[in-house]
Design a protein around this motif. Sequence first.
Motif, mmCIF file in Angstrom:
data_model
loop_
_atom_site.group_PDB
_atom_site.id
_atom_site.type_symbol
_atom_site.label_atom_id
_atom_site.label_comp_id
_atom_site.label_asym_id
_atom_site.label_seq_id
_atom_site.Cartn_x
_atom_site.Cartn_y
_atom_site.Cartn_z
ATOM 1 N N ASP A 31 29.396 -6.221 15.290
ATOM 2 C CA ASP A 31 30.121 -4.973 15.501
ATOM 3 C C ASP A 31 30.650 -4.365 14.204
ATOM 4 O O ASP A 31 31.385 -3.377 14.223
ATOM 5 N N TYR A 32 30.279 -4.964 13.079
ATOM 6 C CA TYR A 32 30.711 -4.402 11.805
ATOM 7 C C TYR A 32 29.613 -4.675 10.795
ATOM 8 O O TYR A 32 29.094 -5.799 10.717
ATOM 9 N N GLY A 95 32.983 -9.466 15.642
ATOM 10 C CA GLY A 95 34.435 -9.319 15.621
ATOM 11 C C GLY A 95 35.197 -10.459 16.218
ATOM 12 O O GLY A 95 36.276 -10.290 16.778
ATOM 13 N N TYR A 99 34.510 -14.185 11.102
ATOM 14 C CA TYR A 99 33.983 -12.984 10.481
ATOM 15 C C TYR A 99 33.026 -13.294 9.329
ATOM 16 O O TYR A 99 32.967 -12.572 8.343
#
Lengths: 113, 112
Positions: A31-32, A95, A99
């Motif tokens: 998600d990142y 997330g 991480y």
Amino acid sequence: DQQVKQNSPSLSVQEGRISILNCDYTNSMFDYFLWYKKYPAEGPTFLISISSIKDKNEDGRFTVFLNKSAKHLSLHIVPSQPGDSAVYFCAATAGTGTYKYIFGTGTRLKVLA
Amino acid sequence: EPEVTQTPSHQVTQMGQEVILRCVPISNHLYFYWYRQILGQKVEFLVSFYNNEISEKSEIFDDQFSVERPDGSNFTLKIRSTKLEDSAMYFCARATLYNEQFFGPGTRLTVL
């Protein structure tokens, strides 16, 4: 298990033109996303990032686009400069947990003067 | 924002020897990571360290590897008995939030 892929090992672009670097991922939990630039014998340098809730993030000459349905992101550099010549890695993280980053294999960009 | 420093910049060792790679954060951070990059390959996650404990480790991080913060400042990666395939660039990274990690310049480890 290549969760993050950069299918172009190298790219040459004329100075002043646009550079487009691509990255694909397979893990829907990511998600990142981030792009790093790396010179030989140096650590990766953070360039730009994007959260999965966005589809575009811009910072000066650098723009990252995210297409979640296609699990694809790209980095646009406009205009390209000779100093941009380096290896570019995309990275992804979920997330949760620690991480940790999962990196792609990198694309070597050469900007020709 | 300042990154971390790593020492030594280059370490040459004989196979079977122990090595300690050091990372010094410029300021206080919560999360620390070690990654490695074998020549010509991608950067690979080794281990994450949070609140003075290992929070996650990869399958690469076997019993030959260990990490610690011996004095609350330095962050070390120890390889007890080096193998030829441990030759790589080792990068320390730090983060305060879940977002961007900032990497040190790396230590080049050469195992002969």
